[in-house]
Write a protein that holds these residues in place. Sequence first.
Motif, PDB file in Angstrom:
ATOM      1  N   TRP A  85      55.144  45.428  43.102  1.00 49.81           N
ATOM      2  CA  TRP A  85      53.887  46.125  42.837  1.00 49.81           C
ATOM      3  C   TRP A  85      53.397  45.862  41.411  1.00 49.81           C
ATOM      4  O   TRP A  85      52.195  45.786  41.168  1.00 49.81           O
ATOM      5  CB  TRP A  85      54.048  47.626  43.075  1.00 49.81           C
ATOM      6  N   PHE A  86      54.326  45.698  40.503  1.00 52.32           N
ATOM      7  CA  PHE A  86      53.943  45.361  39.138  1.00 52.32           C
ATOM      8  C   PHE A  86      53.230  44.015  39.104  1.00 52.32           C
ATOM      9  O   PHE A  86      52.204  43.853  38.420  1.00 52.32           O
ATOM     10  CB  PHE A  86      55.175  45.321  38.231  1.00 52.32           C
ATOM     11  N   VAL A  87      53.763  43.039  39.836  1.00 54.95           N
ATOM     12  CA  VAL A  87      53.130  41.711  39.889  1.00 54.95           C
ATOM     13  C   VAL A  87      51.716  41.818  40.461  1.00 54.95           C
ATOM     14  O   VAL A  87      50.768  41.215  39.945  1.00 54.95           O
ATOM     15  CB  VAL A  87      53.981  40.736  40.737  1.00 54.95           C
ATOM     16  N   GLY A  88      51.563  42.594  41.540  1.00 61.59           N
ATOM     17  CA  GLY A  88      50.246  42.741  42.151  1.00 61.59           C
ATOM     18  C   GLY A  88      49.242  43.401  41.230  1.00 61.59           C
ATOM     19  O   GLY A  88      48.085  42.955  41.121  1.00 61.59           O
ATOM     20  N   LEU A  89      49.670  44.465  40.553  1.00 61.52           N
ATOM     21  CA  LEU A  89      48.775  45.156  39.621  1.00 61.52           C
ATOM     22  C   LEU A  89      48.426  44.271  38.431  1.00 61.52           C
ATOM     23  O   LEU A  89      47.272  44.242  37.979  1.00 61.52           O
ATOM     24  CB  LEU A  89      49.424  46.456  39.156  1.00 61.52           C
ATOM     25  N   PHE A  90      49.412  43.546  37.919  1.00 62.46           N
ATOM     26  CA  PHE A  90      49.178  42.641  36.799  1.00 62.46           C
ATOM     27  C   PHE A  90      48.163  41.560  37.188  1.00 62.46           C
ATOM     28  O   PHE A  90      47.222  41.271  36.437  1.00 62.46           O
ATOM     29  CB  PHE A  90      50.494  41.987  36.358  1.00 62.46           C
ATOM     30  N   ALA A  91      48.350  40.969  38.372  1.00 63.55           N
ATOM     31  CA  ALA A  91      47.449  39.904  38.826  1.00 63.55           C
ATOM     32  C   ALA A  91      46.023  40.407  38.988  1.00 63.55           C
ATOM     33  O   ALA A  91      45.060  39.698  38.684  1.00 63.55           O
ATOM     34  CB  ALA A  91      47.957  39.322  40.148  1.00 63.55           C
ATOM     35  N   THR A  92      45.871  41.643  39.435  1.00 65.67           N
ATOM     36  CA  THR A  92      44.541  42.211  39.642  1.00 65.67           C
ATOM     37  C   THR A  92      43.862  42.560  38.321  1.00 65.67           C
ATOM     38  O   THR A  92      42.675  42.276  38.114  1.00 65.67           O
ATOM     39  CB  THR A  92      44.621  43.474  40.516  1.00 65.67           C
ATOM     40  N   ALA A  93      44.624  43.167  37.431  1.00 70.58           N
ATOM     41  CA  ALA A  93      44.046  43.674  36.188  1.00 70.58           C
ATOM     42  C   ALA A  93      43.841  42.602  35.130  1.00 70.58           C
ATOM     43  O   ALA A  93      43.058  42.810  34.190  1.00 70.58           O
ATOM     44  CB  ALA A  93      44.944  44.777  35.610  1.00 70.58           C
ATOM     45  N   TYR A  94      44.524  41.465  35.267  1.00 69.31           N
ATOM     46  CA  TYR A  94      44.411  40.451  34.212  1.00 69.31           C
ATOM     47  C   TYR A  94      43.902  39.102  34.734  1.00 69.31           C
ATOM     48  O   TYR A  94      42.723  38.778  34.547  1.00 69.31           O
ATOM     49  CB  TYR A  94      45.747  40.331  33.487  1.00 69.31           C
ATOM     50  N   PRO A  95      44.718  38.280  35.419  1.00 70.37           N
ATOM     51  CA  PRO A  95      44.191  36.987  35.856  1.00 70.37           C
ATOM     52  C   PRO A  95      42.985  37.085  36.778  1.00 70.37           C
ATOM     53  O   PRO A  95      42.049  36.281  36.662  1.00 70.37           O
ATOM     54  CB  PRO A  95      45.376  36.310  36.555  1.00 70.37           C
ATOM     55  N   PHE A  96      42.975  38.064  37.691  1.00 66.97           N
ATOM     56  CA  PHE A  96      41.822  38.165  38.591  1.00 66.97           C
ATOM     57  C   PHE A  96      40.558  38.555  37.825  1.00 66.97           C
ATOM     58  O   PHE A  96      39.468  38.026  38.105  1.00 66.97           O
ATOM     59  CB  PHE A  96      42.087  39.194  39.691  1.00 66.97           C
ATOM     60  N   LEU A  97      40.688  39.445  36.856  1.00 61.40           N
ATOM     61  CA  LEU A  97      39.535  39.820  36.055  1.00 61.40           C
ATOM     62  C   LEU A  97      39.043  38.636  35.232  1.00 61.40           C
ATOM     63  O   LEU A  97      37.828  38.400  35.123  1.00 61.40           O
ATOM     64  CB  LEU A  97      39.896  40.995  35.140  1.00 61.40           C
ATOM     65  N   ILE A  98      39.981  37.871  34.660  1.00 65.34           N
ATOM     66  CA  ILE A  98      39.589  36.673  33.906  1.00 65.34           C
ATOM     67  C   ILE A  98      38.884  35.685  34.827  1.00 65.34           C
ATOM     68  O   ILE A  98      37.866  35.083  34.459  1.00 65.34           O
ATOM     69  CB  ILE A  98      40.820  36.009  33.259  1.00 65.34           C
ATOM     70  N   TYR A  99      39.412  35.516  36.027  1.00 67.50           N
ATOM     71  CA  TYR A  99      38.814  34.606  37.008  1.00 67.50           C
ATOM     72  C   TYR A  99      37.360  34.987  37.283  1.00 67.50           C
ATOM     73  O   TYR A  99      36.463  34.125  37.277  1.00 67.50           O
ATOM     74  CB  TYR A  99      39.638  34.655  38.292  1.00 67.50           C
ATOM     75  N   SER A 100      37.107  36.260  37.486  1.00 67.45           N
ATOM     76  CA  SER A 100      35.744  36.719  37.757  1.00 67.45           C
ATOM     77  C   SER A 100      34.839  36.525  36.553  1.00 67.45           C
ATOM     78  O   SER A 100      33.666  36.120  36.684  1.00 67.45           O
ATOM     79  CB  SER A 100      35.769  38.204  38.155  1.00 67.45           C
ATOM     80  N   ILE A 101      35.362  36.771  35.359  1.00 61.25           N
ATOM     81  CA  ILE A 101      34.568  36.603  34.140  1.00 61.25           C
ATOM     82  C   ILE A 101      34.221  35.138  33.913  1.00 61.25           C
ATOM     83  O   ILE A 101      33.094  34.806  33.507  1.00 61.25           O
ATOM     84  CB  ILE A 101      35.320  37.186  32.928  1.00 61.25           C
TER      85      ILE A 101
END
Length: 365
Positions: A85-101
């Motif tokens: 769950w830590f990996v999933g939350l990290f991926a959502t809050a950081y790399p996924f946000l960067i990807y969208s930006i």
Amino acid sequence: MNAKELITSRQASIWFIMYQLGSAFLVLPATLSSYAQQDAWIAILFTLCIQVLIVLLHAGIASQLKGKSVAAHLEQLLGKQGGIWFVGLFATAYPFLIYSIVLRDLADFVANSIIPETPPEAIVALMIIAVNYIVRCGISTGGRAAEVLFSLVLLLFALGFFSLIPTTHLDNIKPVMENGWKPIVHASILTIGFPYAESVIFLFIAHHFKEPDKWKSAVMKASMMSGAMFLFMTFVCIAVLSEGVVENLSYPTYFAVRTISIADFYERFEVVVAVLWYIAIFFRLALLLYVISASYASLFRIKSNKPLLLPISLIGFVVSTIVWPNTAVTVRSLEEWPYYSMFFGLVIPIVLWTIGKMKDRNASS
């Protein structure tokens, strides 16, 4: 692990350089100049010194992986459920946000500077298709593509910025350190958060290295190379345009090369910058998409990340249209983003490294 999932340290280092150039290539000189004025280039030197320490921190975690993926390592540290769950939350809050930006950066640049009459959604859609294809082909294919295109990136960089040298005015760089160290350090914090703290994301492909012990060397080389390019282009942009002009431009590197004109023939080099940036953005998005999809595949216990690539891309595309509703929000976000980024790139790695050390010590005692 089959050959499609392995990458050499050279290929990884080049890919990391492209990743770090990414969005920062266009906006970094303006961001730094707004705080450090004509001393913006000194801030990059200070940042690179800090980046050495950041890489050593991340390398400490890389050595703890011992050939495992980040998800598998975190399951050992935090328990099966806690780690996943830590990996999933990290991926959502950081790399996924960067990807969208980054997708939003692409849309804004295309709409404002290159082809304003073309719907930016069309350009973003084409980029998403290309990025999905390269990630689907595998890490090895992405590494080889980066290796091939890097020579073109260096050539375009040299054509664009070395051509500006005859028009530089060193008086624009003076006086050096007029306002002391404080604005330089402030500007350095921005660069540490964007893009250098993001090197924590490189840990997610550490287990794909043919020689895992060369991860630190690859990231260090990438950081120094991208830093040298940032240093040179920032120095040249300020020397050509002056810091007052640079800090008020959205894309100073793009504007600077537009001033090149020799004998009314050697000119129109803004296309060079655009092509260079597109290549860098492509590899930035590809690495982010791989990390996000691999993290979610671990979270949902899916053997392959390929079925997740298109859904993640489409969701990221939608998020990119709402992440920055207007310019005022963009400016405000750029001021706060470095601290958000450093939480994921510095604070969390320190905690994980400490937990890993404690586990190793308990196991050996």
